[in-house]
Design a protein around this motif. Sequence first.
Motif, PDB file in Angstrom:
ATOM      1  N   ARG A  70       0.938  -1.718  -0.210  1.00 12.94           N
ATOM      2  CA  ARG A  70      -0.170   0.323  -0.245  1.00 12.94           C
ATOM      3  C   ARG A  70       0.540   1.087  -0.336  1.00 12.94           C
ATOM      4  N   PRO A  71       1.020   2.095  -0.842  1.00 13.23           N
ATOM      5  CA  PRO A  71       1.630   3.087  -0.929  1.00 13.23           C
ATOM      6  C   PRO A  71       1.243   3.897  -0.422  1.00 13.23           C
ATOM      7  N   ILE A  72       1.975   5.130   0.250  1.00  6.79           N
ATOM      8  CA  ILE A  72       1.402   6.888   0.453  1.00  6.79           C
ATOM      9  C   ILE A  72       2.327   7.240  -0.445  1.00  6.79           C
ATOM     10  N   VAL A  73       1.100   8.611  -0.793  1.00  5.08           N
ATOM     11  CA  VAL A  73       1.553   9.907  -0.925  1.00  5.08           C
ATOM     12  C   VAL A  73       1.908  10.820   0.401  1.00  5.08           C
ATOM     13  N   LEU A  74       2.473  11.899   0.612  1.00  6.48           N
ATOM     14  CA  LEU A  74       2.384  12.539   1.556  1.00  6.48           C
ATOM     15  C   LEU A  74       3.136  13.636   0.983  1.00  6.48           C
ATOM     16  N   MET A  75       2.219  14.229   0.822  1.00  5.85           N
ATOM     17  CA  MET A  75       2.623  16.035  -0.022  1.00  5.85           C
ATOM     18  C   MET A  75       2.920  16.681   1.295  1.00  5.85           C
ATOM     19  N   GLY A  76       4.047  17.559   0.787  1.00  2.00           N
ATOM     20  CA  GLY A  76       4.905  18.281   2.101  1.00  2.00           C
ATOM     21  C   GLY A  76       4.707  19.488   2.270  1.00  2.00           C
ATOM     22  N   GLY A  77       3.141  19.228   2.728  1.00  4.44           N
ATOM     23  CA  GLY A  77       2.367  21.250   2.724  1.00  4.44           C
ATOM     24  C   GLY A  77       2.639  21.754   3.765  1.00  4.44           C
ATOM     25  N   GLY A  78       3.306  20.804   5.222  1.00  3.77           N
ATOM     26  CA  GLY A  78       3.809  21.654   5.663  1.00  3.77           C
ATOM     27  C   GLY A  78       5.346  22.055   5.614  1.00  3.77           C
TER      28      GLY A  78
END
Length: 415
Positions: A70-78
């Motif tokens: 299960r891939p998790i795409v983490l966007m660096g909004g912070g």
Amino acid sequence: MLSKPKSEFLRVMIDRGFMQDCTDLEGLDDALTAGVVPGYIGFDATADSLHIGSLVQIMILRWLQKTGHRPIVLMGGGTSKIGDPSGRDEARQLLDTAAIDKNIEGIFKVFNQYLDFTPETGAIRENNATWLDELKYIAFLRDYGQHFTINRMLSFESVKLRLNREQPLTFLEFNYMLLQAYDFQELYKRHGCLLQMGGSDQWGNIVNGIDLSRRIAGAQVFGLTTPLITKADGSKMGKSAQGAIWLNADKLAPYEFWQYWRNTADADVHRFLKLFTELPLEDCARLAALEGAEINEAKIVLANEITGLAHGAEAASAAAATAREVFEAGGVGDDLPTITLNAADLGDGMSLAQLFVRAGLAASGKEAKRLVAESGARLNDELQTDAGRMITAADLAEPLKLSAGKKRHALARLT
């Protein structure tokens, strides 16, 4: 390195050339064999599209999903509000929240092509602003800062690079590695995430996250990095003489994207087939073994496969058809990059040099004049010798094909 991993994912990583380092290869292999492993890669939201420099990471997430995990795409909004100093010798321009949110939406146009985000079982979309924006900074430093030493942080290449060059590294950027480590621990808590992946320049940040997850949650988690992908001439992936090779169609036309891969150097064909397509390895080897003019067939397959993944099979077919029209039949392909001019744009006429700049075939008037002087400019396949020639509405009664050298083309139309 394991000679024969039990897990399909690690076999793919090793056999196709994705693997650089792993914190515990045998432990990760066991975890991947035992059940579904959530794994993540983080992406900064510093532009509204990723370019092909991120394609290795995107393909890893795709392979993770294809092999049952299960891939998790983490966007660096912070973290994009700070900027990652890794691999950089100067600070990034700081962005506000509205710009970052807009960039994230643009970037996910790419991921929707490569990953299945079906709820409950599909890939997970996360934004670290969800938790980082809520941190109470003093409490964060008290609870998590004690697990990091300045001595160790100063040992990382991303920090030493700046210090050795006597270039500023702000305290804001220095905090980035704490926050990325916190991301891993937070994703473990929220989704049971066991694996962080990234480029080789992220090794220090990944190790920090593993240490923090072990100290805070007692978790056994893993890190995996990929090698820096360069072309045979040593240049970085993602850039060309004409600018970044963007993955979003609204930033770079699918035909131009296709043409970039069609022009791959012979020495890069095999590696790029393994990394950026899903063709069986034996097919990659067979295509790369072609010699002479036949290697061009392998490059067309490469361009078709990569464009099909990024933009869809229809866009890949249209790009290939346009290339045949332009290069083999000497015609004008409808899928070429197109500029549309109106009477106000033309006025009493536009010089040939101005037109080439407007079409993106030259970066400046000076470059366009040099192109003409070196016999590289053509209109409807006819050589042009006068950079000052005025193009009028009469010249644009039919779509006008512009050519810069043998490989770069565009159309000019009049509304």
